[in-house]
Structures are given as structure tokens and as C-alpha cells.
Enzyme design. Structure first.
Site, PDB file in Angstrom:
ATOM      1  N   ASN A 269      39.418   4.029  35.740  1.00 37.22           N
ATOM      2  CA  ASN A 269      40.268   4.983  36.466  1.00 37.22           C
ATOM      3  C   ASN A 269      41.089   4.307  37.568  1.00 37.22           C
ATOM      4  O   ASN A 269      42.302   4.290  37.508  1.00 37.22           O
ATOM      5  CB  ASN A 269      39.412   6.060  37.136  1.00 37.22           C
ATOM      6  N   GLU A 270      40.400   3.817  38.584  1.00 37.47           N
ATOM      7  CA  GLU A 270      41.130   3.282  39.747  1.00 37.47           C
ATOM      8  C   GLU A 270      40.247   2.396  40.621  1.00 37.47           C
ATOM      9  O   GLU A 270      39.029   2.485  40.594  1.00 37.47           O
ATOM     10  CB  GLU A 270      41.696   4.411  40.624  1.00 37.47           C
TER      11      GLU A 270
ATOM     12  N   SER B 225      45.201  13.611  43.185  1.00 39.43           N
ATOM     13  CA  SER B 225      44.864  14.273  44.460  1.00 39.43           C
ATOM     14  C   SER B 225      45.574  13.618  45.637  1.00 39.43           C
ATOM     15  O   SER B 225      45.822  14.256  46.649  1.00 39.43           O
ATOM     16  CB  SER B 225      43.361  14.194  44.745  1.00 39.43           C
TER      17      SER B 225
ATOM     18  N   HIS C  19      41.700  11.295  60.456  1.00 34.34           N
ATOM     19  CA  HIS C  19      42.574  10.987  61.584  1.00 34.34           C
ATOM     20  C   HIS C  19      41.852  10.051  62.554  1.00 34.34           C
ATOM     21  O   HIS C  19      40.681  10.265  62.873  1.00 34.34           O
ATOM     22  CB  HIS C  19      42.974  12.289  62.281  1.00 34.34           C
TER      23      HIS C  19
ATOM     24  N   ASP D  78      32.948  13.378  32.916  1.00 30.92           N
ATOM     25  CA  ASP D  78      33.701  12.160  33.193  1.00 30.92           C
ATOM     26  C   ASP D  78      32.839  11.104  33.889  1.00 30.92           C
ATOM     27  O   ASP D  78      32.985   9.913  33.641  1.00 30.92           O
ATOM     28  CB  ASP D  78      34.929  12.493  34.056  1.00 30.92           C
TER      29      ASP D  78
ATOM     30  N   ASP E 122      44.705   5.636  55.367  1.00 29.33           N
ATOM     31  CA  ASP E 122      43.289   5.745  55.005  1.00 29.33           C
ATOM     32  C   ASP E 122      42.926   4.642  54.022  1.00 29.33           C
ATOM     33  O   ASP E 122      41.793   4.166  53.983  1.00 29.33           O
ATOM     34  CB  ASP E 122      42.997   7.107  54.351  1.00 29.33           C
TER      35      ASP E 122
ATOM     36  N   TYR F  70      41.638  10.815  40.875  1.00 32.04           N
ATOM     37  CA  TYR F  70      41.822  10.665  42.326  1.00 32.04           C
ATOM     38  C   TYR F  70      43.306  10.438  42.664  1.00 32.04           C
ATOM     39  O   TYR F  70      43.836  10.964  43.642  1.00 32.04           O
ATOM     40  CB  TYR F  70      40.975   9.471  42.790  1.00 32.04           C
TER      41      TYR F  70
HETATM   42  N1  LIG Z   1      39.681  13.759  45.620  1.00 35.78           N
HETATM   43  C1  LIG Z   1      39.489  13.407  44.361  1.00 35.78           C
HETATM   44  O1  LIG Z   1      40.167  13.881  43.455  1.00 35.78           O
HETATM   45  C2  LIG Z   1      38.443  12.389  44.041  1.00 35.78           C
HETATM   46  C3  LIG Z   1      37.653  11.862  45.042  1.00 35.78           C
HETATM   47  C4  LIG Z   1      36.705  10.895  44.698  1.00 35.78           C
HETATM   48  C5  LIG Z   1      36.591  10.491  43.370  1.00 35.78           C
HETATM   49  N2  LIG Z   1      37.365  11.039  42.425  1.00 35.78           N
HETATM   50  C6  LIG Z   1      37.303  10.591  41.027  1.00 35.78           C
HETATM   51  O2  LIG Z   1      35.992  10.596  40.569  1.00 35.78           O
HETATM   52  C7  LIG Z   1      35.809   9.486  39.718  1.00 35.78           C
HETATM   53  C8  LIG Z   1      34.335   9.234  39.612  1.00 35.78           C
HETATM   54  O3  LIG Z   1      33.835  10.292  38.828  1.00 35.78           O
HETATM   55  P1  LIG Z   1      32.376  10.878  39.068  1.00 35.78           P
HETATM   56  O4  LIG Z   1      32.156  11.995  38.076  1.00 35.78           O
HETATM   57  O5  LIG Z   1      31.416   9.733  39.139  1.00 35.78           O
HETATM   58  O6  LIG Z   1      32.540  11.464  40.509  1.00 35.78           O
HETATM   59  P2  LIG Z   1      32.620  12.969  40.960  1.00 35.78           P
HETATM   60  O7  LIG Z   1      31.389  13.646  40.483  1.00 35.78           O
HETATM   61  O8  LIG Z   1      32.965  12.974  42.414  1.00 35.78           O
HETATM   62  O9  LIG Z   1      33.841  13.515  40.076  1.00 35.78           O
HETATM   63  C9  LIG Z   1      35.100  13.700  40.555  1.00 35.78           C
HETATM   64  C10 LIG Z   1      35.948  14.561  39.595  1.00 35.78           C
HETATM   65  O10 LIG Z   1      36.919  13.724  38.980  1.00 35.78           O
HETATM   66  C11 LIG Z   1      37.028  14.094  37.602  1.00 35.78           C
HETATM   67  N3  LIG Z   1      37.561  12.953  36.866  1.00 35.78           N
HETATM   68  C12 LIG Z   1      37.030  11.698  36.737  1.00 35.78           C
HETATM   69  N4  LIG Z   1      37.820  10.911  35.983  1.00 35.78           N
HETATM   70  C13 LIG Z   1      38.878  11.692  35.601  1.00 35.78           C
HETATM   71  C14 LIG Z   1      40.056  11.433  34.837  1.00 35.78           C
HETATM   72  N5  LIG Z   1      40.324  10.233  34.331  1.00 35.78           N
HETATM   73  N6  LIG Z   1      40.941  12.448  34.671  1.00 35.78           N
HETATM   74  C15 LIG Z   1      40.710  13.658  35.202  1.00 35.78           C
HETATM   75  N7  LIG Z   1      39.633  13.963  35.948  1.00 35.78           N
HETATM   76  C16 LIG Z   1      38.722  12.987  36.163  1.00 35.78           C
HETATM   77  C17 LIG Z   1      35.624  14.493  37.226  1.00 35.78           C
HETATM   78  O11 LIG Z   1      35.591  15.330  36.076  1.00 35.78           O
HETATM   79  C18 LIG Z   1      35.181  15.246  38.460  1.00 35.78           C
HETATM   80  O12 LIG Z   1      35.619  16.595  38.404  1.00 35.78           O
HETATM   81  C19 LIG Z   1      36.608   8.386  40.353  1.00 35.78           C
HETATM   82  O13 LIG Z   1      37.012   7.411  39.422  1.00 35.78           O
HETATM   83  C20 LIG Z   1      37.796   9.171  40.927  1.00 35.78           C
HETATM   84  O14 LIG Z   1      38.909   9.170  40.064  1.00 35.78           O
HETATM   85  C21 LIG Z   1      38.290  11.994  42.723  1.00 35.78           C
HETATM   86  N1  LIG Z   2      21.944   8.437  31.267  1.00 33.23           N
HETATM   87  C1  LIG Z   2      22.168   8.113  32.535  1.00 33.23           C
HETATM   88  N2  LIG Z   2      21.403   7.187  33.149  1.00 33.23           N
HETATM   89  C2  LIG Z   2      21.606   6.867  34.448  1.00 33.23           C
HETATM   90  N3  LIG Z   2      22.557   7.431  35.211  1.00 33.23           N
HETATM   91  C3  LIG Z   2      23.341   8.356  34.666  1.00 33.23           C
HETATM   92  C4  LIG Z   2      23.196   8.756  33.287  1.00 33.23           C
HETATM   93  N4  LIG Z   2      24.119   9.708  33.011  1.00 33.23           N
HETATM   94  C5  LIG Z   2      24.805   9.895  34.136  1.00 33.23           C
HETATM   95  N5  LIG Z   2      24.342   9.084  35.133  1.00 33.23           N
HETATM   96  C6  LIG Z   2      24.838   9.009  36.521  1.00 33.23           C
HETATM   97  O1  LIG Z   2      25.338  10.265  36.878  1.00 33.23           O
HETATM   98  C7  LIG Z   2      26.740  10.172  37.209  1.00 33.23           C
HETATM   99  C8  LIG Z   2      27.542  11.288  36.535  1.00 33.23           C
HETATM  100  O2  LIG Z   2      26.861  12.451  36.636  1.00 33.23           O
HETATM  101  P1  LIG Z   2      27.525  13.785  37.108  1.00 33.23           P
HETATM  102  O3  LIG Z   2      26.450  14.747  37.436  1.00 33.23           O
HETATM  103  O4  LIG Z   2      28.595  13.504  38.127  1.00 33.23           O
HETATM  104  O5  LIG Z   2      28.071  14.307  35.740  1.00 33.23           O
HETATM  105  P2  LIG Z   2      29.407  14.210  34.971  1.00 33.23           P
HETATM  106  O6  LIG Z   2      29.106  13.411  33.752  1.00 33.23           O
HETATM  107  O7  LIG Z   2      30.573  13.808  35.786  1.00 33.23           O
HETATM  108  O8  LIG Z   2      29.544  15.742  34.555  1.00 33.23           O
HETATM  109  P3  LIG Z   2      30.141  16.997  35.371  1.00 33.23           P
HETATM  110  O9  LIG Z   2      31.552  17.104  34.881  1.00 33.23           O
HETATM  111  O10 LIG Z   2      29.282  18.122  34.890  1.00 33.23           O
HETATM  112  O11 LIG Z   2      30.001  16.690  36.827  1.00 33.23           O
HETATM  113  C9  LIG Z   2      27.204   8.831  36.682  1.00 33.23           C
HETATM  114  O12 LIG Z   2      28.193   8.288  37.519  1.00 33.23           O
HETATM  115  C10 LIG Z   2      25.935   8.006  36.689  1.00 33.23           C
HETATM  116  O13 LIG Z   2      25.761   7.370  37.941  1.00 33.23           O
END
Ligand SMILES: NC(=O)c1ccc[n+]([C@@H]2O[C@H](COP(=O)([O-])OP(=O)(O)OC[C@H]3O[C@@H](n4cnc5c(N)ncnc54)[C@H](O)[C@@H]3O)[C@@H](O)[C@H]2O)c1
Ligand SMILES: Nc1ncnc2c1ncn2[C@@H]1O[C@H](COP(=O)(O)OP(=O)(O)OP(=O)(O)O)[C@@H](O)[C@H]1O
Length: 273
Positions: A136-137, A184, A147, A63, A168, A181
Site C-alpha cells: 500500500n504505502e 484520506s 498541531h 485488507d 505531519d 491512507y
Molecule cells: N486514515 C486512514 O485512512 C488510515 C490510517 C492508517 C492506516 N490506514 C491504512 O491501513 C492499512 C493497514 O491496514 P490494517 O487493516 O492493518 O489497518 P486498519 O485496521 O487500521 O485498517 C484501515 C482501513 O484501511 C482499509 N484498507 C487497507 N488497504 C486498503 C486498500 N488498498 N484500499 C482500500 N482500503 C484499504 C482497510 O479495509 C481498513 O478499513 C495501511 O496500509 C493504510 O493504508 C488508513
Molecule cells: N492468521 C493470522 N495470524 C496472525 N496475525 C493475523 C492473522 N490474520 C490477521 N492477523 C493480524 O490481524 C491484522 C488484521 O486484522 P484486522 O482485524 O484488522 O482484520 P482485517 O483483515 O483488516 O478485516 P476487517 O476489514 O474486518 O478489519 C493483520 O494486520 C495481522 O497483524
């Protein structure tokens, strides 16, 4: 036709799949590979910020990679191939990736368009700034969560006061982001296609039940009583703002577009377990 491929950074499997997809496309298709993956493979790369000039963008990863690709793609259709742990945004399995991309490319060459679905994005702005629209958001929060931290928020919808509380922060989610998010923080799941955004309080001290607004409505969040506040779009595009000040959230002029086969929403919920 130009196809942009974004492969998850540092993931060899994603880079191989990107090469397989590029090899399978007809010569008349120009293929751009993102700079980080191209560099690892010794190829010429392109900045993902320029992928809004492509006709189709393919994201290979989880994602986070999809959200990263979407920031560059703007309104260009994005096809997500899932190599991630959750991969909620990515409907195509790796084994089906080459065929799925070829199918959309053939469709584009025959009809001038790929098959895609519009998904609304949220644009957050202040007096002199605007963030890249969120798929997403958008989160408006204090300098830190927890807190004794946080910020006083006042939430208005089309100018009418909805609620005010110390919290928060406040999270405004698209239907796409409802499974992330938002969930959650106690917000509801939203079926894709609903024309609404969800306003969810983050650990609010006073009543702030999750609210569904029409996408056409304007939500404003006034923040006060903290050293500063932070606004973020999809967890990454972040802006620090002074307090007191007001953040405006509205539907972005251009939606994001998701290409390829749709996943079954209720079946996909199983990925979250
Ligand atoms: N507490 C939480 O649940 C929390 C906290 C911070 C960010 N996030 C989410 O992470 C997103 C950023 O993703 P990232 O991968 O760069 O950060 P990240 O690596 O912190 O990923 C957070 C998790 O959110 C999941 N996720 C992202 N978009 C989703 C969607 N539309 N539906 C279901 N699951 C989803 C990802 O697969 C990952 O497991 C933000 O847009 C936010 O929605 C979630
Ligand atoms: N090809 C790319 N070039 C530069 N940045 C990248 C690239 N691919 C991913 N990223 C960076 O890495 C982040 C996502 O990587 P992350 O390791 O969280 O994997 P993911 O795609 O969410 O997979 P997973 O579900 O395995 O965590 C992106 O938000 C972006 O900042």
C-alpha cells in the site's frame, strides 16, 4: 505444489473456509495453514514468514489480513477472499472461494503457473536498515501527528528538490494503496496498472500538492526538527529513526502478485463508501 492459507485470526468463519478449501484440493497438493488459525483448529501450523516457499497463498479476511499475508508471501501469488468490512484487496466472495482456489490450483498443475498480476511494492531504507516492501504505502512521519507536532521534511526526486515543509509527514503510495491512507490524506485515486507512485504531504504547512512519480524514480525524504521520526510500511512494519536523517524510497526488486479474478476497479470503489 504447496498452497499456504492465512485465515483472519480469531475468525471462526475464516477457519471453516480454510478447512473447506484444504479439503477440496487434490491429495498431491500440500496445504499449509498459518500458525494462529491452525492452533485454534488443533492442527500443525506454519509461520506466515515461510509462505514465500508456497506456490499460491490464499488470504481469508479483510485488507489487514491480506497485507499480513503479503508480507510473508513476498512475490508468491496471493488470492484474496473477502470476509472483511472493506475488503478492497480481496476480489473473491466467500461463496466463490473454493471454486476460485481449485481453478488456480488446476491451472498450476496443468501449466506450472497460476494466473496473477504483478503489483509494484515500495522499499524504504536508511543508512543501515531496510523495511519489508509495502504493498500500500510507506509513511515517514514525526513522533506524533497533530498541531504543534510533526517534522520538517525535504522531498527530492532523483536528487532534485521537489519541496520542503513542516508537516505531519509524507506518504508514498503505490497504485494499490491509492484507495487507502493516501486517499484520506488528499492523494488521488490511481487506476491499477499505472506505473507510478504518489507522494502526498500529510498536513504540510507549505505547498506540497500530491505528486505522481515514475516507479523507476528514487524519492528521498530528509527529516529534521523532531525528537525522532517514524517510518512504516503498510501501517505495521515500523522503524524509529533519529533526526536529521534520510529515507530512500524506491520500487522493490520483486513485485507482489495478485492471483485469481480481477475486480472491476470502479465498481470496487463502491466498497469505500
Ligand atoms: N486514515 C486512514 O485512512 C488510515 C490510517 C492508517 C492506516 N490506514 C491504512 O491501513 C492499512 C493497514 O491496514 P490494517 O487493516 O492493518 O489497518 P486498519 O485496521 O487500521 O485498517 C484501515 C482501513 O484501511 C482499509 N484498507 C487497507 N488497504 C486498503 C486498500 N488498498 N484500499 C482500500 N482500503 C484499504 C482497510 O479495509 C481498513 O478499513 C495501511 O496500509 C493504510 O493504508 C488508513
Ligand atoms: N492468521 C493470522 N495470524 C496472525 N496475525 C493475523 C492473522 N490474520 C490477521 N492477523 C493480524 O490481524 C491484522 C488484521 O486484522 P484486522 O482485524 O484488522 O482484520 P482485517 O483483515 O483488516 O478485516 P476487517 O476489514 O474486518 O478489519 C493483520 O494486520 C495481522 O497483524
Amino acid at each position: 505444489m504447496r498452497v499456504g492459507i492465512v485465515a483472519q485470526r480469531g475468525n471462526a468463519r475464516a477457519a471453516y473456509l480454510a478447512a473447506d478449501i484444504a479439503d477440496a484440493l487434490p491429495d498431491e497438493v500440500e496445504v499449509w495453514v498459518d500458525a494462529a488459525s491452525a492452533d485454534a483448529a488443533g492442527l500443525d501450523g506454519h509461520e506466515v514468514s515461510a509462505f514465500s516457499t508456497c506456490d499460491l497463498v490464499v488470504s481469508i479476511g479483510g485488507d489487514g489480513t491480506f497485507l499480513f499475508a503479503a508480507r510473508g508471501a513476498g512475490s508468491v501469488p496471493i488470492l484474496g477472499v473477502n470476509l472483511g468490512e472493506v475488503g478492497f484487496l480481496n476480489a473473491v466472495a466467500p461463496d466463490d472461494a473454493v471454486a476460485a482456489v481449485k481453478q488456480e490450483v488446476e491451472r498450476y498443475l496443468e501449466t506450472g503457473a497460476v494466473r496473477s498480476r504483478d503489483v509494484p511494492r515500495i522499499e524504504a531504507s536508511g543508512a543501515d536498515w531496510v523495511l519489508t516492501p509495502a504493498l500500500n504505502e510507506v509513511v515517514v512521519q514525526g513522533p506524533q501527528r497533530g498541531h504543534g507536532q510533526g517534522v520538517t521534511v525535504e522531498v527530492r526526486v532523483d536528487g532534485s528538490l521537489y519541496t520542503a515543509s513542516h508537516a505531519d509527514g509524507v506518504l508514498v503510495s503505490t497504485p494499490t494503496g491509492s484507495t487507502a491512507y493516501n486517499l484520506s490524506e488528499g492523494g488521488p485515486l490511481v487506476q491499477p496498472g499505472v506505473h507510478g507512485f504518489v507522494v502526498t504531504g500529510m498536513c504540510a504547512e507549505d505547498a506540497m500538492p500530491p505528486l505522481v512519480t515514475q516507479t523507476g524514480s528514487e524519492v528521498t525524504v530528509r527529516v529534521d526538527d523532531a525528537e525522532h521520526a517514524v517510518v512504516s510500511s503498510d501501517g505495521s512494519n515500523t522503524r524509529e529513526i533519529e533526526t536529521p536523517s534520510e529515507v530512500t524510497l524506491r520500487e522493490a526488486d520483486e513485485p507482489a502478485r495478485v492471483a485469481g479474478p480481477a475486480s472491476d476497479f470502479f465498481q470496487a470503489l463502491g466498497k469505500l463508501e
